[in-house]
Scaffold this motif. Structure first.
Motif, PDB file in Angstrom:
ATOM      1  N   TRP A 157       0.821  -1.211   0.000  1.00  0.00           N
ATOM      2  CA  TRP A 157       0.000   0.000   0.000  1.00  0.00           C
ATOM      3  C   TRP A 157       0.853   1.258   0.000  1.00  0.00           C
ATOM      4  O   TRP A 157       0.375   2.339  -0.408  1.00  0.00           O
ATOM      5  N   TRP A 158       2.082   1.184   0.480  1.00  0.00           N
ATOM      6  CA  TRP A 158       2.925   2.375   0.531  1.00  0.00           C
ATOM      7  C   TRP A 158       3.357   2.848  -0.859  1.00  0.00           C
ATOM      8  O   TRP A 158       3.891   3.941  -1.000  1.00  0.00           O
ATOM      9  N   VAL A 159       3.097   2.050  -1.901  1.00  0.00           N
ATOM     10  CA  VAL A 159       3.440   2.430  -3.269  1.00  0.00           C
ATOM     11  C   VAL A 159       2.280   3.158  -3.943  1.00  0.00           C
ATOM     12  O   VAL A 159       2.483   4.153  -4.643  1.00  0.00           O
ATOM     13  N   TRP A 160       1.048   2.664  -3.744  1.00  0.00           N
ATOM     14  CA  TRP A 160      -0.087   3.248  -4.467  1.00  0.00           C
ATOM     15  C   TRP A 160      -0.909   4.239  -3.649  1.00  0.00           C
ATOM     16  O   TRP A 160      -1.611   5.080  -4.213  1.00  0.00           O
ATOM     17  N   LEU A 161      -0.850   4.164  -2.318  1.00  0.00           N
ATOM     18  CA  LEU A 161      -1.638   5.094  -1.512  1.00  0.00           C
ATOM     19  C   LEU A 161      -1.142   6.539  -1.619  1.00  0.00           C
ATOM     20  O   LEU A 161      -1.967   7.467  -1.765  1.00  0.00           O
ATOM     21  N   PRO A 162       0.170   6.834  -1.562  1.00  0.00           N
ATOM     22  CA  PRO A 162       0.619   8.236  -1.683  1.00  0.00           C
ATOM     23  C   PRO A 162       0.205   8.920  -2.974  1.00  0.00           C
ATOM     24  O   PRO A 162      -0.279  10.061  -2.921  1.00  0.00           O
ATOM     25  N   PRO A 163       0.361   8.299  -4.183  1.00  0.00           N
ATOM     26  CA  PRO A 163      -0.123   9.014  -5.378  1.00  0.00           C
ATOM     27  C   PRO A 163      -1.628   9.210  -5.376  1.00  0.00           C
ATOM     28  O   PRO A 163      -2.125  10.231  -5.872  1.00  0.00           O
ATOM     29  N   GLY A 164      -2.383   8.256  -4.824  1.00  0.00           N
ATOM     30  CA  GLY A 164      -3.823   8.447  -4.730  1.00  0.00           C
ATOM     31  C   GLY A 164      -4.174   9.623  -3.831  1.00  0.00           C
ATOM     32  O   GLY A 164      -5.040  10.446  -4.165  1.00  0.00           O
ATOM     33  N   LEU A 165      -3.494   9.733  -2.687  1.00  0.00           N
ATOM     34  CA  LEU A 165      -3.725  10.869  -1.798  1.00  0.00           C
ATOM     35  C   LEU A 165      -3.270  12.174  -2.441  1.00  0.00           C
ATOM     36  O   LEU A 165      -3.911  13.228  -2.261  1.00  0.00           O
ATOM     37  N   ALA A 166      -2.154  12.127  -3.184  1.00  0.00           N
ATOM     38  CA  ALA A 166      -1.659  13.342  -3.841  1.00  0.00           C
ATOM     39  C   ALA A 166      -2.670  13.860  -4.858  1.00  0.00           C
ATOM     40  O   ALA A 166      -2.911  15.075  -4.940  1.00  0.00           O
ATOM     41  N   ILE A 167      -3.269  12.958  -5.649  1.00  0.00           N
ATOM     42  CA  ILE A 167      -4.300  13.383  -6.612  1.00  0.00           C
ATOM     43  C   ILE A 167      -5.473  14.026  -5.878  1.00  0.00           C
ATOM     44  O   ILE A 167      -5.987  15.076  -6.282  1.00  0.00           O
ATOM     45  N   THR A 168      -5.875  13.416  -4.776  1.00  0.00           N
ATOM     46  CA  THR A 168      -7.005  13.950  -4.009  1.00  0.00           C
ATOM     47  C   THR A 168      -6.702  15.331  -3.440  1.00  0.00           C
ATOM     48  O   THR A 168      -7.497  16.264  -3.565  1.00  0.00           O
ATOM     49  N   VAL A 169      -5.521  15.481  -2.824  1.00  0.00           N
ATOM     50  CA  VAL A 169      -5.182  16.734  -2.153  1.00  0.00           C
ATOM     51  C   VAL A 169      -5.010  17.867  -3.152  1.00  0.00           C
ATOM     52  O   VAL A 169      -5.488  18.992  -2.942  1.00  0.00           O
ATOM     53  N   ILE A 170      -4.331  17.608  -4.289  1.00  0.00           N
ATOM     54  CA  ILE A 170      -4.122  18.689  -5.255  1.00  0.00           C
ATOM     55  C   ILE A 170      -5.448  19.107  -5.886  1.00  0.00           C
ATOM     56  O   ILE A 170      -5.659  20.297  -6.153  1.00  0.00           O
ATOM     57  N   CYS A 171      -6.352  18.169  -6.093  1.00  0.00           N
ATOM     58  CA  CYS A 171      -7.669  18.531  -6.639  1.00  0.00           C
ATOM     59  C   CYS A 171      -8.465  19.341  -5.623  1.00  0.00           C
ATOM     60  O   CYS A 171      -9.141  20.312  -5.979  1.00  0.00           O
ATOM     61  N   ILE A 172      -8.369  18.962  -4.348  1.00  0.00           N
ATOM     62  CA  ILE A 172      -9.057  19.733  -3.308  1.00  0.00           C
ATOM     63  C   ILE A 172      -8.519  21.163  -3.255  1.00  0.00           C
ATOM     64  O   ILE A 172      -9.273  22.130  -3.094  1.00  0.00           O
ATOM     65  N   GLY A 173      -7.205  21.310  -3.395  1.00  0.00           N
ATOM     66  CA  GLY A 173      -6.613  22.646  -3.386  1.00  0.00           C
ATOM     67  C   GLY A 173      -7.177  23.531  -4.480  1.00  0.00           C
ATOM     68  O   GLY A 173      -7.547  24.700  -4.227  1.00  0.00           O
ATOM     69  N   PHE A 174      -7.273  23.010  -5.693  1.00  0.00           N
ATOM     70  CA  PHE A 174      -7.826  23.821  -6.793  1.00  0.00           C
ATOM     71  C   PHE A 174      -9.321  24.081  -6.602  1.00  0.00           C
ATOM     72  O   PHE A 174      -9.816  25.160  -6.961  1.00  0.00           O
ATOM     73  N   VAL A 175     -10.040  23.117  -6.056  1.00  0.00           N
ATOM     74  CA  VAL A 175     -11.474  23.330  -5.808  1.00  0.00           C
ATOM     75  C   VAL A 175     -11.674  24.437  -4.776  1.00  0.00           C
ATOM     76  O   VAL A 175     -12.550  25.310  -4.937  1.00  0.00           O
ATOM     77  N   PHE A 176     -10.867  24.436  -3.718  1.00  0.00           N
ATOM     78  CA  PHE A 176     -10.968  25.504  -2.714  1.00  0.00           C
ATOM     79  C   PHE A 176     -10.716  26.878  -3.342  1.00  0.00           C
ATOM     80  O   PHE A 176     -11.455  27.840  -3.092  1.00  0.00           O
TER      81      PHE A 176
END
Length: 521
Positions: free
Chosen positions: A485-504
């Motif tokens: 999970w340490w390989v695929w969870l960080p990019p998934g979280l990164a996609i989520t966080v950067i999208c949240i930043g632009f939405v805000f």
């Protein structure tokens, strides 16, 4: 000459200052700005955050540890404290000693050159064994290991075999179970030359050749062991799957010795076997080494290709920001031009242009993108253009409705009565008045573009030469990395966080520029 006159520059400064005052008091928007600035900084200083380059079809990144090795910080937990990092065992050939030799062989240890010449018309062999010294393995977990030899070979009608022999100097019950004669506790790792099958794939030429024996990848399904072994203990059930030799060779901490054995003969396999008088071989050793691949590595471990996963993550920031921002800018520009033109012209032209938009809105975007990226060679810039082409239709309808209202206002009528042309009205009056709404829509379009690119890469249709977060997810899913999970969870979280930043940020801008949503501070 300045592009703007001094009064217009002053007006622009006041507007920017007023916008910043409103934006800075919007907590959600300010949080989004901090998030995006953090990603921008990471993308800029990516070469400083990792010494490696991301792998691609054009560049093969170095293998750093075992496949899907854990992050190094896992060792703070007791159950992972004894996992080994990658160890490169230096085997100094200058200090190698000849343990024994047989047959017609000439040895030159200064040049590390070994020559064989058949002296009779019968099967004849010669061999030399070099003692390469000892090393200590201080970890309990069995590792993945690779033994490699680099040499030059000149031969004629000569068969060559290369052996690595690992000797155990520490009491090890598992060795006693595997070896027929525990008192002669040496485990042979063989390579037959010329090689074929899963053991090695090396062609003997007059240039430098390299041979790798990997405990997982190249271990043969039906190993031909020496008489010291109990073959049934080295093979799995029904003789179909071999036991990983790392479990036997390095099953516990201890001191180990390595020897290298080279055998020559003048018999060549074929129907029937033949021997050759005058067969000769000349082998010049250059480097010999042992790499014990780590079970832990770096901040995020490694992927299936044994490459640094942290490098893929930080370089993926650049691709995601570039794809999202460029696609949003292009799509917004198209939407503004199309919407302003349609709304200003009105009549039949407006109806026709809007029906085109309706048709495009009904097209399933993702399947079309998959077909186009497969038909053309997929690269990041093509993906940007394709996302932009299918991303402006909704904005054009919003801009058109705004223009239908603006063109009936008195300042437009006054400009038209003063002799202003249609192009002047659209460029100098209509477009500036719809820009605030378009800017909010552009920022909100960035997350959609990022997610679309990640989806294409996850499905295997992305740019194979671009280190994207979607490609990291694709590799983990396709190559059995879901448990890591340490390989695929960080990019998934990164996609989520950067999208949240632009939405805000987008919602904050919308609240400021949209009169219906504007609030008093």
């Amino acid at each position: 000459m300045s592009f703007l006159s001094k009064p217009k520059r002053e007006i622009l400064k006041r507007r920017i200052k007023s916008f910043w005052m409103d934006f800075s008091h919007n907590r959600i928007g300010f949080v989004g700005l901090i998030i995006i600035l953090g990603f921008v900084v990471v993308g800029i200083i990516a070469p400083l955050l990792t010494p490696f380059q991301p792998t691609s079809q054009l560049f093969k990144a170095p293998q750093l540890a075992a496949a899907y090795s854990m992050p190094d910080w896992f060792r703070i937990f007791p159950q992972y404290s004894d996992l080994n990092p990658t160890l490169s065992i230096k085997l100094d050939l200058k200090k190698a000693e000849v343990a024994n030799y047989t047959g017609p062989i000439s040895i030159d240890m200064d040049r590390l050159n070994f020559s064989f010449a058949a002296t009779e018309d019968a099967k004849q062999t010669a061999s030399v064994t070099l003692d390469l010294g000892n090393f200590s393995y201080e970890y309990s977990a069995p590792p993945t290991f690779t033994m490699h030899v680099n040499y030059r070979m000149y031969y004629n009608r000569t068969g060559v075999k290369v052996y690595f022999t690992v000797k155990n100097y520490t009491a090890n019950p598992l060795w006693d179970d595997v070896l027929l004669d525990p008192t002669n506790a040496e485990m042979l790792i063989y390579v037959y030359k010329p090689a074929s099958g899963p053991v090695a794939n090396v062609t003997l030429t007059n240039s430098t050749s390299k041979l790798n024996i990997d405990s997982f990848v190249n271990f043969p399904r039906q190993p031909v062991m020496s008489s010291l072994y109990k073959p049934e203990l080295l093979l799995g059930e029904n003789g179909s799957a071999p036991i990983d030799p790392a479990r036997i060779l390095f099953s516990q901490k201890g001191v180990y010795g390595i020897k290298l054995k080279i055998e020559f003969d003048n018999i060549r396999s074929g129907p029937p076997d033949r021997t050759y008088l005058g067969a000769f071989g000349d082998l010049n050793l250059q480097t010999v080494g042992l790499t014990i691949w780590g079970r832990v590595h770096g901040i995020m471990g490694t992927d299936a290709g044994r490459n640094d996963a942290w490098t893929e993550l930080v370089y993926g920031v650049r691709i995601s920001l570039m794809v999202g921002v460029l696609a949003a800018i292009i799509a917004t520009s198209l939407g503004i031009l199309y919407g302003v033109t349609s709304g200003y012209l009105g009549g039949f032209a407006d109806e026709f242009l809007m029906r085109v938009v309706d048709v495009l809105l009904c097209i399933p975007v993702l399947p079309i993108l998959l077909i186009l990226t497969r038909y053309f060679f997929a690269n990041v810039y093509l993906v940007v253009v394709l996302i932009a082409i299918f991303g402006w239709q909704g904005l054009s309808r919003v801009i058109r409705s705004r223009v239908l209202t603006l063109k009936e206002m008195s300042f437009i009528e006054s400009a038209r009565a003063s002799g202003a042309s249609d192009s002047y009205l659209m460029v100098r009056h209509l477009i500036p008045n719809v820009l605030p709404v378009a800017m909010a829509a552009m920022v909100l379009a960035v997350p959609g573009a990022i997610i679309t690119e990640a989806a294409l890469s996850f499905l295997g249709f992305g740019d194979p030469n671009a280190p994207t977060w979607g490609r990291m997810l694709y590799g983990a899913y396709q190559l059995g990395g879901l448990p890591a999970w340490w390989v695929w969870l960080p990019p998934g979280l990164a996609i989520t966080v950067i999208c949240i930043g632009f939405v805000f940020i987008g919602h904050a801008i919308d609240e400021i520029v949209n009169p219906r949503l504007r609030r008093r501070r």
